[in-house]
Write a protein that holds these residues in place. Structure first.
Motif, PDB file in Angstrom:
ATOM      1  N   LEU A  20       0.808  -1.098  -0.041  1.00  0.00           N
ATOM      2  CA  LEU A  20       0.053   0.077   0.075  1.00  0.00           C
ATOM      3  C   LEU A  20       0.856   1.103  -0.013  1.00  0.00           C
ATOM      4  N   THR A  21       2.125   1.212   0.402  1.00  0.00           N
ATOM      5  CA  THR A  21       3.192   2.300   0.393  1.00  0.00           C
ATOM      6  C   THR A  21       3.124   2.733  -1.163  1.00  0.00           C
ATOM      7  N   GLU A  26      -6.203  -2.973  -4.992  1.00  0.00           N
ATOM      8  CA  GLU A  26      -7.583  -3.769  -5.030  1.00  0.00           C
ATOM      9  C   GLU A  26      -7.217  -4.970  -4.277  1.00  0.00           C
ATOM     10  N   PHE A  27      -8.218  -5.658  -3.505  1.00  0.00           N
ATOM     11  CA  PHE A  27      -8.281  -6.728  -2.859  1.00  0.00           C
ATOM     12  C   PHE A  27      -7.410  -7.613  -3.672  1.00  0.00           C
ATOM     13  N   VAL A  57     -12.535   1.739   0.631  1.00  0.00           N
ATOM     14  CA  VAL A  57     -13.580   2.522  -0.218  1.00  0.00           C
ATOM     15  C   VAL A  57     -14.909   1.720   0.018  1.00  0.00           C
ATOM     16  N   GLY A  58     -16.028   2.070   0.580  1.00  0.00           N
ATOM     17  CA  GLY A  58     -17.038   1.355   0.929  1.00  0.00           C
ATOM     18  C   GLY A  58     -17.176   0.906   2.505  1.00  0.00           C
ATOM     19  N   THR A  59     -18.076   0.165   2.862  1.00  0.00           N
ATOM     20  CA  THR A  59     -18.242  -0.323   4.272  1.00  0.00           C
ATOM     21  C   THR A  59     -17.739  -1.476   4.479  1.00  0.00           C
ATOM     22  N   THR A  68     -12.438  -4.045  -4.481  1.00  0.00           N
ATOM     23  CA  THR A  68     -12.619  -3.272  -3.514  1.00  0.00           C
ATOM     24  C   THR A  68     -11.195  -2.571  -3.347  1.00  0.00           C
ATOM     25  N   ARG A  69     -11.203  -1.483  -2.936  1.00  0.00           N
ATOM     26  CA  ARG A  69      -9.743  -0.567  -3.124  1.00  0.00           C
ATOM     27  C   ARG A  69      -9.223  -0.238  -1.535  1.00  0.00           C
ATOM     28  N   PHE A  70      -8.113  -0.559  -1.304  1.00  0.00           N
ATOM     29  CA  PHE A  70      -7.632   0.092   0.134  1.00  0.00           C
ATOM     30  C   PHE A  70      -6.478   0.795   0.058  1.00  0.00           C
TER      31      PHE A  70
END
Length: 101
Positions: A20-21, A26-27, A57-59, A68-70
């Motif tokens: 993530l750096t 995405e998952f 992003v999202g619940t 899904t993105r982190f």
């Protein structure tokens, strides 16, 4: 506020932070790069989020979809910086202990 270094004890937490750096991921990308099961990756991401290190992003109430993105939060980036500094210090110390010049 110091970053919570204790999260580095979770399996692959450091690798997730490292990925993530480079920016949002995405998952499915996190799964591919860390080689974690879907279940374990979701668990570690929840721990990192609970510590304020990762955002999604999202619940968080539903299973993450493959797209899904982190991303790291500001605190997550601070922890990544601390880990990078620790890597440098460790390399220098190992160099010193091993007698290399």
């Amino acid at each position: 506020m110091p970053a919570p270094l204790h999260v580095t004890g979770y399996r692959k937490a450091v690798e997730i932070i490292d990925v993530l750096t480079e920016g949002e991921a995405e998952f499915t990308e996190l799964r591919r790069r860390t080689r974690l099961s879907r279940r374990w990756l979701a668990r570690v991401l929840r721990v990192l989020a609970a510590e304020g290190l990762v955002t999604r992003v999202g619940t968080w109430d539903e299973r993450p979809a493959p797209d899904t993105r982190f991303a790291l939060t500001r605190e997550g980036r601070c922890l990544a910086d601390e880990l990078a500094d620790l890597d440098v210090w460790t390399a220098l110390y190992e160099n010193y202990v091993n007698g290399a010049s």
